[in-house]
Design a protein around this motif. Structure first.
Motif, PDB file in Angstrom:
ATOM      1  N   ALA A 169       0.832  -1.202   0.000  1.00 26.95           N
ATOM      2  CA  ALA A 169       0.000   0.000   0.000  1.00 26.95           C
ATOM      3  C   ALA A 169       0.866   1.252   0.000  1.00 26.95           C
ATOM      4  CB  ALA A 169      -0.926  -0.002   1.211  1.00 26.95           C
ATOM      5  N   TYR A 170       1.941   1.231   0.786  1.00 24.28           N
ATOM      6  CA  TYR A 170       2.855   2.373   0.829  1.00 24.28           C
ATOM      7  C   TYR A 170       3.484   2.603  -0.556  1.00 24.28           C
ATOM      8  CZ  TYR A 170       6.801   5.301   2.207  1.00 24.28           C
ATOM      9  OH  TYR A 170       7.715   6.327   2.300  1.00 24.28           O
ATOM     10  N   SER A 171       3.914   1.520  -1.193  1.00 24.46           N
ATOM     11  CA  SER A 171       4.512   1.620  -2.533  1.00 24.46           C
ATOM     12  C   SER A 171       3.503   2.154  -3.540  1.00 24.46           C
ATOM     13  CB  SER A 171       5.015   0.241  -2.983  1.00 24.46           C
ATOM     14  OG  SER A 171       5.985  -0.269  -2.097  1.00 24.46           O
ATOM     15  N   LEU A 172       2.271   1.669  -3.452  1.00 25.76           N
ATOM     16  CA  LEU A 172       1.218   2.137  -4.358  1.00 25.76           C
ATOM     17  C   LEU A 172       0.944   3.615  -4.133  1.00 25.76           C
ATOM     18  CD1 LEU A 172      -0.873   1.330  -6.490  1.00 25.76           C
ATOM     19  CD2 LEU A 172      -2.465   0.801  -4.630  1.00 25.76           C
ATOM     20  N   GLY A 173       0.989   4.029  -2.851  1.00 31.61           N
ATOM     21  CA  GLY A 173       0.776   5.441  -2.535  1.00 31.61           C
ATOM     22  C   GLY A 173       1.818   6.336  -3.172  1.00 31.61           C
ATOM     23  N   MET A 174       3.054   5.872  -3.265  1.00 31.54           N
ATOM     24  CA  MET A 174       4.095   6.646  -3.938  1.00 31.54           C
ATOM     25  C   MET A 174       3.996   6.520  -5.456  1.00 31.54           C
ATOM     26  SD  MET A 174       7.654   6.463  -1.815  1.00 31.54           S
ATOM     27  CE  MET A 174       8.253   7.778  -2.855  1.00 31.54           C
ATOM     28  N   ALA A 175       3.594   5.334  -5.928  1.00 32.21           N
ATOM     29  CA  ALA A 175       3.599   5.060  -7.366  1.00 32.21           C
ATOM     30  C   ALA A 175       2.569   5.885  -8.124  1.00 32.21           C
ATOM     31  CB  ALA A 175       3.344   3.572  -7.602  1.00 32.21           C
ATOM     32  N   ILE A 176       1.369   6.015  -7.565  1.00 32.21           N
ATOM     33  CA  ILE A 176       0.289   6.706  -8.277  1.00 32.21           C
ATOM     34  C   ILE A 176       0.651   8.158  -8.597  1.00 32.21           C
ATOM     35  CG2 ILE A 176      -2.095   7.522  -8.121  1.00 32.21           C
ATOM     36  CD1 ILE A 176      -2.711   4.947  -6.545  1.00 32.21           C
ATOM     37  N   PRO A 177       1.020   8.980  -7.603  1.00 31.38           N
ATOM     38  CA  PRO A 177       1.374  10.364  -7.943  1.00 31.38           C
ATOM     39  C   PRO A 177       2.663  10.468  -8.741  1.00 31.38           C
ATOM     40  CG  PRO A 177       1.782   9.946  -5.610  1.00 31.38           C
ATOM     41  CD  PRO A 177       1.036   8.763  -6.150  1.00 31.38           C
ATOM     42  N   PHE A 178       3.610   9.543  -8.502  1.00 34.69           N
ATOM     43  CA  PHE A 178       4.865   9.592  -9.265  1.00 34.69           C
ATOM     44  C   PHE A 178       4.583   9.426 -10.754  1.00 34.69           C
ATOM     45  CE2 PHE A 178       8.339   7.473 -11.457  1.00 34.69           C
ATOM     46  CZ  PHE A 178       9.399   8.319 -11.176  1.00 34.69           C
ATOM     47  N   PHE A 179       3.790   8.424 -11.092  1.00 32.44           N
ATOM     48  CA  PHE A 179       3.511   8.161 -12.509  1.00 32.44           C
ATOM     49  C   PHE A 179       2.684   9.295 -13.111  1.00 32.44           C
ATOM     50  CE2 PHE A 179       1.201   6.292 -16.063  1.00 32.44           C
ATOM     51  CZ  PHE A 179       2.222   5.636 -16.724  1.00 32.44           C
ATOM     52  N   ALA A 180       1.637   9.726 -12.405  1.00 34.72           N
ATOM     53  CA  ALA A 180       0.739  10.753 -12.940  1.00 34.72           C
ATOM     54  C   ALA A 180       1.460  12.083 -13.143  1.00 34.72           C
ATOM     55  CB  ALA A 180      -0.456  10.936 -11.995  1.00 34.72           C
ATOM     56  N   ILE A 181       2.223  12.504 -12.141  1.00 37.03           N
ATOM     57  CA  ILE A 181       2.858  13.816 -12.235  1.00 37.03           C
ATOM     58  C   ILE A 181       4.084  13.775 -13.134  1.00 37.03           C
ATOM     59  CG2 ILE A 181       3.917  15.685 -10.896  1.00 37.03           C
ATOM     60  CD1 ILE A 181       2.034  15.051  -8.650  1.00 37.03           C
ATOM     61  N   SER A 182       4.723  12.616 -13.255  1.00 34.25           N
ATOM     62  CA  SER A 182       5.830  12.484 -14.216  1.00 34.25           C
ATOM     63  C   SER A 182       5.337  12.756 -15.632  1.00 34.25           C
ATOM     64  CB  SER A 182       6.442  11.081 -14.148  1.00 34.25           C
ATOM     65  OG  SER A 182       7.113  10.879 -12.944  1.00 34.25           O
ATOM     66  N   MET A 183       4.155  12.223 -15.946  1.00 32.36           N
ATOM     67  CA  MET A 183       3.578  12.485 -17.261  1.00 32.36           C
ATOM     68  C   MET A 183       3.179  13.951 -17.397  1.00 32.36           C
ATOM     69  SD  MET A 183       3.883   9.651 -18.788  1.00 32.36           S
ATOM     70  CE  MET A 183       3.031  10.189 -20.279  1.00 32.36           C
ATOM     71  N   LEU A 184       2.678  14.526 -16.308  1.00 36.10           N
ATOM     72  CA  LEU A 184       2.238  15.922 -16.348  1.00 36.10           C
ATOM     73  C   LEU A 184       3.405  16.869 -16.595  1.00 36.10           C
ATOM     74  CD1 LEU A 184      -0.065  17.986 -15.961  1.00 36.10           C
ATOM     75  CD2 LEU A 184       0.437  17.932 -13.505  1.00 36.10           C
ATOM     76  N   VAL A 185       4.517  16.663 -15.886  1.00 34.12           N
ATOM     77  CA  VAL A 185       5.650  17.581 -16.034  1.00 34.12           C
ATOM     78  C   VAL A 185       6.332  17.419 -17.393  1.00 34.12           C
ATOM     79  CG1 VAL A 185       6.083  17.678 -13.556  1.00 34.12           C
ATOM     80  CG2 VAL A 185       7.318  16.006 -14.945  1.00 34.12           C
ATOM     81  N   SER A 186       6.117  16.280 -18.050  1.00 33.62           N
ATOM     82  CA  SER A 186       6.702  16.115 -19.385  1.00 33.62           C
ATOM     83  C   SER A 186       6.051  17.067 -20.379  1.00 33.62           C
ATOM     84  CB  SER A 186       6.551  14.667 -19.859  1.00 33.62           C
ATOM     85  OG  SER A 186       5.189  14.355 -20.144  1.00 33.62           O
ATOM     86  N   TYR A 187       4.867  17.571 -20.031  1.00 32.99           N
ATOM     87  CA  TYR A 187       4.180  18.555 -20.864  1.00 32.99           C
ATOM     88  C   TYR A 187       4.394  19.976 -20.356  1.00 32.99           C
ATOM     89  CZ  TYR A 187       1.664  14.714 -23.121  1.00 32.99           C
ATOM     90  OH  TYR A 187       1.347  13.579 -23.828  1.00 32.99           O
ATOM     91  N   SER A 188       4.479  20.137 -19.034  1.00 29.31           N
ATOM     92  CA  SER A 188       4.638  21.474 -18.465  1.00 29.31           C
ATOM     93  C   SER A 188       5.297  21.395 -17.100  1.00 29.31           C
ATOM     94  CB  SER A 188       3.275  22.164 -18.344  1.00 29.31           C
ATOM     95  OG  SER A 188       3.403  23.392 -17.668  1.00 29.31           O
ATOM     96  N   LEU A 189       6.347  22.197 -16.903  1.00 25.64           N
ATOM     97  CA  LEU A 189       7.036  22.245 -15.622  1.00 25.64           C
ATOM     98  C   LEU A 189       6.375  23.206 -14.644  1.00 25.64           C
ATOM     99  CD1 LEU A 189      10.755  22.256 -16.835  1.00 25.64           C
ATOM    100  CD2 LEU A 189       9.585  20.416 -15.617  1.00 25.64           C
ATOM    101  N   LYS A 190       5.382  23.958 -15.110  1.00 25.95           N
ATOM    102  CA  LYS A 190       4.723  24.937 -14.250  1.00 25.95           C
ATOM    103  C   LYS A 190       3.996  24.277 -13.084  1.00 25.95           C
ATOM    104  CE  LYS A 190       4.026  28.383 -17.894  1.00 25.95           C
ATOM    105  NZ  LYS A 190       3.029  29.166 -18.680  1.00 25.95           N
ATOM    106  N   SER A 191       3.520  23.043 -13.299  1.00 30.62           N
ATOM    107  CA  SER A 191       2.791  22.339 -12.243  1.00 30.62           C
ATOM    108  C   SER A 191       3.679  22.100 -11.025  1.00 30.62           C
ATOM    109  CB  SER A 191       2.261  21.003 -12.767  1.00 30.62           C
ATOM    110  OG  SER A 191       3.310  20.223 -13.314  1.00 30.62           O
ATOM    111  N   ILE A 192       4.976  21.871 -11.254  1.00 34.08           N
ATOM    112  CA  ILE A 192       5.919  21.661 -10.156  1.00 34.08           C
ATOM    113  C   ILE A 192       5.974  22.903  -9.268  1.00 34.08           C
ATOM    114  CG2 ILE A 192       8.351  21.363  -9.561  1.00 34.08           C
ATOM    115  CD1 ILE A 192       7.266  18.809 -10.464  1.00 34.08           C
ATOM    116  N   LYS A 193       6.072  24.065  -9.875  1.00 37.96           N
ATOM    117  CA  LYS A 193       6.167  25.317  -9.125  1.00 37.96           C
ATOM    118  C   LYS A 193       4.901  25.563  -8.300  1.00 37.96           C
ATOM    119  CE  LYS A 193       9.240  27.508 -12.490  1.00 37.96           C
ATOM    120  NZ  LYS A 193       9.423  28.642 -13.423  1.00 37.96           N
TER     121      LYS A 193
END
Length: 236
Positions: A169-193
């Motif tokens: 469950a802990y691994s899944l908790g890290m995996a979901i946002p890691f995968f989703a936001i990795s794809m998001l930042v590949s389009y725009s780095l503004k989300s990180i800020k």
């Protein structure tokens, strides 16, 4: 401990990803995984490669986390005759880790890092798995505190399977946002800020959750609640 513990572990994994010493490094992780580059505020990389390498990275840190969970549960099983002492010590340490995460304590020795350097843009998904394993082995002290708390919870669990489920469950908790936001930042780095502005508050929330969890474990309430839930489910 199953229902409550797994939810806590899942949430702890998510908040660990958004910790101040992990989340800001995401663009570097993404370019490291894919061999991409950042120029003038834009990220240039192969998104198909990002998907495959991200899966490999997730597999890598999940393998280590789950293995640690199984080990903690196994040790806890050996100390079954001292279960009450294990629970009390685990609860106390979880409280201390929570205070550290929330910023109410500042023990420098709890913030040490062990980083393993790897070459960027490995040739295949196996290199991404190795990078994920390196990350899980001690890349960030923030993850270390949350992870240690969940491992302590696993050590006081009733069975080996519960410890494995907690760290899954802990691994899944890290995996979901890691995968989703990795794809998001590949389009725009503004989300990180934008998200960076809230990292301090998220770290404080994570710490508070660990403190409450520690008190539940220390007082034995986790076992009582789990027993009540198990009894309740039998009558449904």
């Amino acid at each position: 401990m199953n229902e409550i513990g797994i939810l806590v572990a899942l949430f702890a994994g998510m908040l660990s990803f958004f910790s101040p010493c992990v989340f800001p490094l995401l663009p570097a992780f993404v370019t490291h995984l894919t061999g991409g580059k950042i120029q003038e505020g834009n990220m240039y990389l192969n998104r198909k490669k990002l998907v495959l390498r991200s899966i490999g990275f997730i597999m890598g840190f999940s393998i280590i986390f789950i293995a640690l969970g199984a080990s903690a549960s196994f040790i806890g099983g050996i100390l079954m005759d001292y279960r009450m002492i294990v629970m009390q010590v685990s609860g106390l340490l979880i409280i201390i880790f929570g205070l550290q995460m929330s910023g109410l304590l500042k023990f420098k020795f709890l913030m040490k890092e062990k980083r393993i350097e790897t070459k960027p843009g490995g040739k295949n998904i196996f290199s991404s798995v190795l990078l994920g394993m390196a990350f899980a082995s001690g890349w960030s002290p923030c993850v270390g505190l949350a992870l240690s708390s969940i491992l302590l919870l696993a050590s006081s669990s009733d069975t080996l399977y519960q410890g494995v489920f907690l760290l899954t469950a802990y691994s899944l908790g890290m995996a979901i946002p890691f995968f989703a936001i990795s794809m998001l930042v590949s389009y725009s780095l503004k989300s990180i800020k934008k998200i960076n502005k809230y990292l301090g508050k998220l770290s404080f929330i994570n710490g508070m959750i660990m403190i409450f969890l520690g008190f539940f474990v220390l007082s034995g309430q986790m076992q009582r609640i789990s027993a009540w839930l198990a009894t309740y489910s039998l009558f449904q």
